[in-house]
Design a protein around this motif. Structure first.
Motif, PDB file in Angstrom:
ATOM      1  N   THR A 185     -15.030 -10.310 -30.030  1.00  0.00           N
ATOM      2  CA  THR A 185     -15.332  -9.617 -28.777  1.00  0.00           C
ATOM      3  C   THR A 185     -16.024 -10.546 -27.785  1.00  0.00           C
ATOM      4  O   THR A 185     -15.864 -10.424 -26.575  1.00  0.00           O
ATOM      5  N   LYS A 186     -16.777 -11.489 -28.295  1.00  0.00           N
ATOM      6  CA  LYS A 186     -17.495 -12.417 -27.400  1.00  0.00           C
ATOM      7  C   LYS A 186     -16.591 -13.515 -26.877  1.00  0.00           C
ATOM      8  O   LYS A 186     -16.755 -14.017 -25.773  1.00  0.00           O
ATOM      9  N   ILE A 187     -15.626 -13.905 -27.690  1.00  0.00           N
ATOM     10  CA  ILE A 187     -14.829 -15.078 -27.357  1.00  0.00           C
ATOM     11  C   ILE A 187     -13.603 -14.699 -26.512  1.00  0.00           C
ATOM     12  O   ILE A 187     -13.043 -15.510 -25.781  1.00  0.00           O
ATOM     13  N   SER A 188     -13.225 -13.406 -26.575  1.00  0.00           N
ATOM     14  CA  SER A 188     -11.937 -12.986 -26.006  1.00  0.00           C
ATOM     15  C   SER A 188     -11.706 -13.376 -24.552  1.00  0.00           C
ATOM     16  O   SER A 188     -10.643 -13.866 -24.206  1.00  0.00           O
ATOM     17  N   ASN A 189     -12.686 -13.146 -23.700  1.00  0.00           N
ATOM     18  CA  ASN A 189     -12.428 -13.387 -22.270  1.00  0.00           C
ATOM     19  C   ASN A 189     -12.952 -14.724 -21.786  1.00  0.00           C
ATOM     20  O   ASN A 189     -13.173 -14.908 -20.594  1.00  0.00           O
ATOM     21  N   VAL A 190     -13.169 -15.641 -22.687  1.00  0.00           N
ATOM     22  CA  VAL A 190     -13.731 -16.925 -22.276  1.00  0.00           C
ATOM     23  C   VAL A 190     -12.658 -17.795 -21.619  1.00  0.00           C
ATOM     24  O   VAL A 190     -11.546 -17.934 -22.134  1.00  0.00           O
ATOM     25  N   ASP A 191     -12.988 -18.312 -20.457  1.00  0.00           N
ATOM     26  CA  ASP A 191     -12.089 -19.217 -19.750  1.00  0.00           C
ATOM     27  C   ASP A 191     -12.974 -20.075 -18.843  1.00  0.00           C
ATOM     28  O   ASP A 191     -13.365 -19.650 -17.770  1.00  0.00           O
ATOM     29  N   LEU A 192     -13.322 -21.258 -19.315  1.00  0.00           N
ATOM     30  CA  LEU A 192     -14.256 -22.054 -18.519  1.00  0.00           C
ATOM     31  C   LEU A 192     -13.872 -23.528 -18.510  1.00  0.00           C
ATOM     32  O   LEU A 192     -13.135 -24.003 -19.373  1.00  0.00           O
ATOM     33  N   ILE A 193     -14.378 -24.194 -17.495  1.00  0.00           N
ATOM     34  CA  ILE A 193     -14.147 -25.635 -17.397  1.00  0.00           C
ATOM     35  C   ILE A 193     -15.488 -26.308 -17.057  1.00  0.00           C
ATOM     36  O   ILE A 193     -16.234 -25.813 -16.208  1.00  0.00           O
TER      37      ILE A 193
END
Ligand code: IPM
Ligand code: MN
Length: 354
Positions: A123-131
Protein backbone atom coordinates in the motif's frame (compact mmCIF):
# COMPACT_ATOMS: atom_id res chain seq x y z
CA UNK A 1 27.81 8.58 -37.16
CA UNK A 2 27.18 9.31 -33.46
CA UNK A 3 30.04 8.35 -31.17
CA UNK A 4 29.54 6.52 -27.89
CA UNK A 5 32.40 5.94 -25.52
CA UNK A 6 32.00 2.79 -23.46
CA UNK A 7 33.76 2.72 -20.08
CA UNK A 8 33.16 -0.62 -18.41
CA UNK A 9 35.24 0.10 -15.31
CA UNK A 10 35.46 -2.22 -12.33
CA UNK A 11 33.52 -4.86 -10.46
CA UNK A 12 30.31 -5.86 -12.19
CA UNK A 13 30.81 -3.04 -14.75
CA UNK A 14 32.05 -5.23 -17.63
CA UNK A 15 29.36 -7.89 -17.10
CA UNK A 16 26.40 -5.55 -17.00
CA UNK A 17 27.82 -3.43 -19.83
CA UNK A 18 28.00 -6.51 -22.05
CA UNK A 19 24.24 -6.94 -21.71
CA UNK A 20 23.50 -3.27 -22.35
CA UNK A 21 25.58 -3.48 -25.53
CA UNK A 22 23.60 -6.51 -26.68
CA UNK A 23 20.43 -4.48 -26.23
CA UNK A 24 21.99 -1.58 -28.10
CA UNK A 25 22.77 -3.92 -30.99
CA UNK A 26 19.13 -4.93 -31.21
CA UNK A 27 18.22 -1.24 -31.36
CA UNK A 28 20.77 -0.63 -34.08
CA UNK A 29 19.49 -3.44 -36.25
CA UNK A 30 15.80 -2.70 -35.68
CA UNK A 31 16.09 1.07 -36.07
CA UNK A 32 18.58 0.66 -38.88
CA UNK A 33 21.18 2.95 -37.43
CA UNK A 34 24.76 2.47 -36.37
CA UNK A 35 26.68 3.99 -33.49
CA UNK A 36 30.43 4.29 -33.46
CA UNK A 37 31.49 2.61 -30.22
CA UNK A 38 34.90 3.21 -28.69
CA UNK A 39 36.07 1.55 -25.49
CA UNK A 40 38.09 3.34 -22.85
CA UNK A 41 39.65 2.62 -19.47
CA UNK A 42 38.64 4.14 -16.16
CA UNK A 43 38.87 3.42 -12.45
CA UNK A 44 40.80 0.65 -10.80
CA UNK A 45 41.33 -1.35 -13.97
CA UNK A 46 42.86 1.73 -15.61
CA UNK A 47 45.07 2.27 -12.58
CA UNK A 48 46.30 -1.32 -12.77
CA UNK A 49 47.18 -0.97 -16.46
CA UNK A 50 48.37 2.62 -16.70
CA UNK A 51 49.03 3.80 -13.14
CA UNK A 52 46.17 6.32 -13.28
CA UNK A 53 42.40 5.89 -12.85
CA UNK A 54 41.72 8.38 -15.63
CA UNK A 55 44.22 8.08 -18.50
CA UNK A 56 44.68 10.97 -20.94
CA UNK A 57 43.46 8.77 -23.76
CA UNK A 58 40.15 8.21 -21.97
CA UNK A 59 39.78 11.95 -21.42
CA UNK A 60 40.38 12.63 -25.09
CA UNK A 61 37.93 9.95 -26.20
CA UNK A 62 35.22 11.25 -23.84
CA UNK A 63 35.66 14.84 -24.99
CA UNK A 64 35.23 13.75 -28.60
CA UNK A 65 32.14 11.63 -27.89
CA UNK A 66 28.45 12.36 -28.30
CA UNK A 67 27.67 10.34 -25.17
CA UNK A 68 29.50 8.28 -22.57
CA UNK A 69 28.13 5.03 -21.20
CA UNK A 70 29.77 3.99 -17.95
CA UNK A 71 29.62 0.77 -15.94
CA UNK A 72 30.96 1.33 -12.45
CA UNK A 73 34.23 2.06 -10.68
CA UNK A 74 35.92 1.17 -7.41
CA UNK A 75 36.59 -1.78 -5.18
CA UNK A 76 38.45 -2.77 -2.00
CA UNK A 77 41.63 -3.42 -3.97
CA UNK A 78 42.12 0.32 -4.55
CA UNK A 79 40.67 1.67 -1.30
CA UNK A 80 43.96 2.60 0.30
CA UNK A 81 45.33 4.59 -2.64
CA UNK A 82 45.65 8.36 -2.21
CA UNK A 83 42.51 10.24 -3.31
CA UNK A 84 43.92 11.39 -6.65
CA UNK A 85 44.59 7.77 -7.63
CA UNK A 86 41.43 6.20 -6.29
CA UNK A 87 38.89 5.01 -8.90
CA UNK A 88 36.07 7.06 -7.37
CA UNK A 89 37.81 10.39 -6.84
CA UNK A 90 40.62 10.26 -9.41
CA UNK A 91 38.43 8.48 -11.98
CA UNK A 92 34.69 9.03 -11.81
CA UNK A 93 34.67 12.41 -10.06
CA UNK A 94 37.33 13.72 -12.42
CA UNK A 95 35.28 12.48 -15.37
CA UNK A 96 32.11 14.18 -14.08
CA UNK A 97 34.05 17.43 -13.69
CA UNK A 98 35.68 17.14 -17.11
CA UNK A 99 32.30 16.77 -18.81
CA UNK A 100 30.80 19.51 -16.65
CA UNK A 101 28.02 17.19 -15.52
CA UNK A 102 25.90 19.50 -13.44
CA UNK A 103 22.91 17.23 -12.91
CA UNK A 104 22.34 13.58 -12.24
CA UNK A 105 18.82 12.28 -12.83
CA UNK A 106 17.85 9.12 -10.97
CA UNK A 107 14.26 8.06 -11.67
CA UNK A 108 12.73 5.13 -9.87
CA UNK A 109 10.01 2.99 -11.26
CA UNK A 110 7.74 0.61 -9.39
CA UNK A 111 6.86 -2.59 -11.24
CA UNK A 112 3.64 -4.30 -10.13
CA UNK A 113 5.18 -7.71 -9.87
CA UNK A 114 8.15 -6.44 -7.88
CA UNK A 115 6.04 -4.84 -5.18
CA UNK A 116 6.46 -7.95 -3.08
CA UNK A 117 10.23 -7.48 -2.86
CA UNK A 118 9.99 -3.89 -1.68
CA UNK A 119 10.85 -3.60 2.01
CA UNK A 120 7.73 -1.42 2.30
CA UNK A 121 4.14 -2.62 2.42
CA UNK A 122 2.43 -2.75 -0.98
CA UNK A 123 0.00 0.00 0.00
CA UNK A 124 2.91 2.35 0.66
CA UNK A 125 4.87 1.54 -2.45
CA UNK A 126 1.99 1.45 -4.95
CA UNK A 127 1.80 5.09 -5.99
CA UNK A 128 5.47 5.90 -5.79
CA UNK A 129 6.85 7.73 -8.80
CA UNK A 130 9.82 9.96 -8.09
CA UNK A 131 13.03 11.23 -9.57
CA UNK A 132 16.07 12.55 -7.75
CA UNK A 133 17.72 15.55 -9.38
CA UNK A 134 21.16 15.55 -7.83
CA UNK A 135 23.68 18.36 -8.27
CA UNK A 136 26.78 16.55 -9.50
CA UNK A 137 29.82 18.77 -9.96
CA UNK A 138 30.08 20.93 -6.83
CA UNK A 139 29.21 20.70 -3.14
CA UNK A 140 31.21 18.74 -0.64
CA UNK A 141 32.48 16.31 -3.30
CA UNK A 142 34.54 19.04 -4.94
CA UNK A 143 34.74 22.05 -2.61
CA UNK A 144 38.22 23.33 -1.66
CA UNK A 145 40.07 23.14 0.63
CA UNK A 146 40.25 19.37 0.90
CA UNK A 147 42.83 17.73 2.98
CA UNK A 148 43.86 14.55 4.76
CA UNK A 149 46.82 13.67 6.97
CA UNK A 150 47.31 11.52 10.05
CA UNK A 151 45.64 14.02 12.35
CA UNK A 152 42.79 15.47 10.29
CA UNK A 153 40.51 15.12 7.30
CA UNK A 154 38.76 18.11 5.75
CA UNK A 155 36.14 18.64 3.05
CA UNK A 156 34.38 21.86 2.15
CA UNK A 157 30.69 22.09 1.34
CA UNK A 158 30.22 25.08 -0.93
CA UNK A 159 27.52 26.21 -3.34
CA UNK A 160 27.49 29.34 -5.46
CA UNK A 161 24.54 31.10 -7.02
CA UNK A 162 25.18 30.00 -10.60
CA UNK A 163 25.29 26.33 -9.66
CA UNK A 164 22.16 26.34 -7.52
CA UNK A 165 20.22 28.37 -10.08
CA UNK A 166 21.09 25.97 -12.85
CA UNK A 167 20.12 22.77 -11.02
CA UNK A 168 16.99 24.37 -9.55
CA UNK A 169 15.79 25.48 -13.00
CA UNK A 170 16.30 21.98 -14.31
CA UNK A 171 14.32 20.47 -11.43
CA UNK A 172 11.43 22.90 -12.02
CA UNK A 173 11.45 22.15 -15.75
CA UNK A 174 11.37 18.41 -15.07
CA UNK A 175 8.56 18.84 -12.54
CA UNK A 176 6.53 20.84 -15.03
CA UNK A 177 6.29 17.69 -17.18
CA UNK A 178 5.40 15.52 -14.17
CA UNK A 179 3.19 16.00 -11.09
CA UNK A 180 4.49 19.56 -10.56
CA UNK A 181 5.94 19.11 -7.09
CA UNK A 182 9.55 19.95 -6.21
CA UNK A 183 10.91 18.97 -2.80
CA UNK A 184 14.21 20.72 -2.22
CA UNK A 185 16.25 18.79 0.33
CA UNK A 186 18.90 20.52 2.42
CA UNK A 187 20.17 20.93 5.97
CA UNK A 188 19.37 24.63 6.23
CA UNK A 189 18.79 24.48 9.99
CA UNK A 190 22.55 24.02 10.40
CA UNK A 191 24.64 24.44 7.25
CA UNK A 192 25.41 27.81 5.65
CA UNK A 193 25.70 26.18 2.24
CA UNK A 194 22.16 24.83 2.71
CA UNK A 195 20.75 28.18 3.92
CA UNK A 196 22.13 29.65 0.71
CA UNK A 197 20.79 26.76 -1.38
CA UNK A 198 17.28 27.22 0.05
CA UNK A 199 17.32 30.99 -0.57
CA UNK A 200 18.33 30.60 -4.21
CA UNK A 201 15.82 27.78 -4.85
CA UNK A 202 13.06 30.03 -3.47
CA UNK A 203 14.12 32.85 -5.78
CA UNK A 204 14.10 30.59 -8.83
CA UNK A 205 10.69 29.18 -7.86
CA UNK A 206 9.11 32.61 -8.54
CA UNK A 207 9.55 31.91 -12.24
CA UNK A 208 7.59 28.67 -11.89
CA UNK A 209 4.26 29.62 -10.31
CA UNK A 210 2.64 26.33 -11.40
CA UNK A 211 5.07 24.19 -9.47
CA UNK A 212 4.51 23.58 -5.81
CA UNK A 213 7.80 23.85 -3.93
CA UNK A 214 8.47 22.53 -0.49
CA UNK A 215 11.68 22.38 1.50
CA UNK A 216 12.72 19.48 3.66
CA UNK A 217 15.71 18.84 5.90
CA UNK A 218 17.67 15.85 4.78
CA UNK A 219 17.14 13.86 7.97
CA UNK A 220 13.41 14.27 7.62
CA UNK A 221 13.58 13.47 3.90
CA UNK A 222 15.33 10.19 4.69
CA UNK A 223 12.48 9.36 7.06
CA UNK A 224 9.71 10.56 4.74
CA UNK A 225 11.03 8.37 1.93
CA UNK A 226 10.19 5.39 4.10
CA UNK A 227 7.05 6.70 5.82
CA UNK A 228 5.33 8.26 2.84
CA UNK A 229 7.32 7.96 -0.40
CA UNK A 230 4.39 8.74 -2.69
CA UNK A 231 4.44 12.41 -1.58
CA UNK A 232 7.58 12.96 -3.67
CA UNK A 233 7.67 13.86 -7.34
CA UNK A 234 10.99 15.66 -7.98
CA UNK A 235 13.61 15.63 -5.23
CA UNK A 236 16.04 18.49 -5.85
CA UNK A 237 19.19 18.21 -3.81
CA UNK A 238 22.92 18.63 -3.46
CA UNK A 239 25.65 16.23 -4.46
CA UNK A 240 26.07 14.33 -1.21
CA UNK A 241 22.43 14.32 -0.11
CA UNK A 242 21.45 13.16 -3.59
CA UNK A 243 23.97 10.34 -3.44
CA UNK A 244 22.46 9.08 -0.21
CA UNK A 245 18.77 9.63 -0.92
CA UNK A 246 18.92 8.11 -4.39
CA UNK A 247 20.26 4.84 -2.96
CA UNK A 248 17.43 4.94 -0.48
CA UNK A 249 14.94 5.52 -3.30
CA UNK A 250 16.34 2.48 -5.10
CA UNK A 251 15.89 0.42 -1.96
CA UNK A 252 12.17 1.22 -2.13
CA UNK A 253 12.07 -0.70 -5.40
CA UNK A 254 13.85 -3.56 -3.70
CA UNK A 255 17.20 -3.54 -5.50
CA UNK A 256 19.93 -1.08 -6.38
CA UNK A 257 20.27 -3.01 -9.61
CA UNK A 258 17.15 -1.31 -10.99
CA UNK A 259 18.30 2.33 -10.74
CA UNK A 260 19.58 3.94 -13.96
CA UNK A 261 20.90 7.46 -14.22
CA UNK A 262 21.60 10.21 -16.70
CA UNK A 263 24.15 12.91 -15.98
CA UNK A 264 23.70 16.07 -18.00
CA UNK A 265 26.46 18.44 -19.02
CA UNK A 266 28.66 19.29 -22.00
CA UNK A 267 28.63 15.62 -23.01
CA UNK A 268 26.12 13.48 -21.19
CA UNK A 269 27.10 10.43 -19.22
CA UNK A 270 24.88 7.47 -18.42
CA UNK A 271 25.60 5.13 -15.57
CA UNK A 272 23.73 2.80 -13.26
CA UNK A 273 23.62 4.15 -9.72
CA UNK A 274 24.35 0.89 -7.99
CA UNK A 275 28.11 0.81 -7.79
CA UNK A 276 30.65 -1.85 -8.66
CA UNK A 277 29.36 -4.54 -6.24
CA UNK A 278 32.79 -6.19 -5.84
CA UNK A 279 31.31 -9.00 -3.73
CA UNK A 280 29.41 -10.42 -6.70
CA UNK A 281 31.71 -9.31 -9.54
CA UNK A 282 32.72 -11.89 -12.12
CA UNK A 283 30.03 -14.37 -11.08
CA UNK A 284 27.53 -13.59 -13.81
CA UNK A 285 24.79 -12.97 -11.25
CA UNK A 286 24.55 -9.17 -11.20
CA UNK A 287 21.40 -7.45 -12.40
CA UNK A 288 22.06 -5.73 -15.76
CA UNK A 289 18.75 -3.83 -15.81
CA UNK A 290 20.06 -0.52 -14.39
CA UNK A 291 22.75 -0.52 -17.09
CA UNK A 292 20.23 -1.38 -19.80
CA UNK A 293 17.87 1.36 -18.62
CA UNK A 294 20.79 3.81 -18.50
CA UNK A 295 21.36 2.95 -22.14
CA UNK A 296 17.68 3.73 -22.82
CA UNK A 297 18.15 7.11 -21.11
CA UNK A 298 21.12 7.71 -23.41
CA UNK A 299 18.98 7.05 -26.49
CA UNK A 300 16.34 9.43 -25.19
CA UNK A 301 18.45 12.30 -23.85
CA UNK A 302 21.45 12.28 -26.17
CA UNK A 303 19.97 11.03 -29.42
CA UNK A 304 16.29 11.99 -29.21
CA UNK A 305 15.33 8.34 -29.76
CA UNK A 306 12.34 8.47 -27.46
CA UNK A 307 10.34 5.63 -29.05
CA UNK A 308 13.34 3.35 -28.93
CA UNK A 309 13.95 4.20 -25.28
CA UNK A 310 10.30 3.45 -24.45
CA UNK A 311 10.59 0.12 -26.24
CA UNK A 312 13.57 -0.91 -24.11
CA UNK A 313 11.67 0.10 -20.98
CA UNK A 314 8.67 -1.89 -22.18
CA UNK A 315 10.80 -4.97 -22.84
CA UNK A 316 12.27 -4.73 -19.33
CA UNK A 317 8.83 -4.33 -17.84
CA UNK A 318 7.41 -7.35 -19.67
CA UNK A 319 10.34 -9.55 -18.73
CA UNK A 320 9.89 -8.56 -15.09
CA UNK A 321 6.14 -9.11 -15.26
CA UNK A 322 6.74 -12.57 -16.73
CA UNK A 323 8.69 -13.47 -13.60
CA UNK A 324 12.27 -13.44 -14.86
CA UNK A 325 14.60 -12.35 -12.10
CA UNK A 326 18.24 -11.97 -11.34
CA UNK A 327 19.13 -13.07 -7.83
CA UNK A 328 18.72 -9.63 -6.24
CA UNK A 329 15.07 -9.51 -7.35
CA UNK A 330 14.14 -13.07 -6.59
CA UNK A 331 11.54 -14.43 -4.27
CA UNK A 332 10.88 -18.16 -3.89
CA UNK A 333 8.66 -18.48 -6.98
CA UNK A 334 10.84 -16.73 -9.54
CA UNK A 335 12.82 -17.94 -12.50
CA UNK A 336 16.36 -17.00 -11.51
CA UNK A 337 18.58 -15.94 -14.37
CA UNK A 338 22.22 -15.13 -14.71
CA UNK A 339 23.34 -11.69 -15.88
CA UNK A 340 23.77 -12.87 -19.46
CA UNK A 341 20.49 -14.78 -19.51
CA UNK A 342 18.68 -11.67 -18.30
CA UNK A 343 20.30 -9.70 -21.12
CA UNK A 344 19.20 -12.37 -23.59
CA UNK A 345 15.55 -12.43 -22.53
CA UNK A 346 15.39 -8.64 -22.64
CA UNK A 347 16.88 -8.63 -26.16
CA UNK A 348 14.39 -11.25 -27.28
CA UNK A 349 11.51 -9.33 -25.74
CA UNK A 350 12.73 -6.11 -27.36
CA UNK A 351 12.63 -7.77 -30.77
CA UNK A 352 9.09 -8.91 -30.07
CA UNK A 353 7.79 -5.52 -28.94
CA UNK A 354 9.48 -3.58 -31.73
C1 IPM B 1 27.17 7.11 -7.19
C2 IPM B 1 28.39 6.53 -6.51
C3 IPM B 1 29.55 7.50 -6.64
C4 IPM B 1 29.16 8.79 -5.95
C5 IPM B 1 30.88 6.98 -6.13
C6 IPM B 1 31.27 5.67 -6.75
C7 IPM B 1 31.98 7.99 -6.32
O1 IPM B 1 28.11 6.20 -5.20
O2 IPM B 1 27.25 7.41 -8.39
O3 IPM B 1 26.16 7.28 -6.52
O4 IPM B 1 29.32 8.92 -4.73
O5 IPM B 1 28.70 9.70 -6.63
MN1 MN C 1 26.03 6.49 -4.65
Amino acid sequence: MKKIVILEGDGIGPEIMREALKVLEVVESKANIKFEKTFGHIGGEAYDKFGTPFPEETKRKCLEADAVLLGSVGGPKWDSLPPELKPETGGLLALRKLLNLYANLRPIRIYDSLKSISPLKETKISNVDLITVRELSYGIYYGEPKFIDNEKGLDTMIYDRKTVEKIAKLAFEIASKRRKIVTSVDKANVLRSSMFWRKVVKEISRDYPNISLNHMYVDNAAMQLILNPSQFDVILTSNMFGDILSDESAALVGSLGMLPSASLGDINLYEPAGGSAPDIAGKNIANPIAQILSCAMMLEFSFGMIDEARKIEKAVELVIEEGYRTRDLADHSSKILTTSQMGDVICKKLEEVW
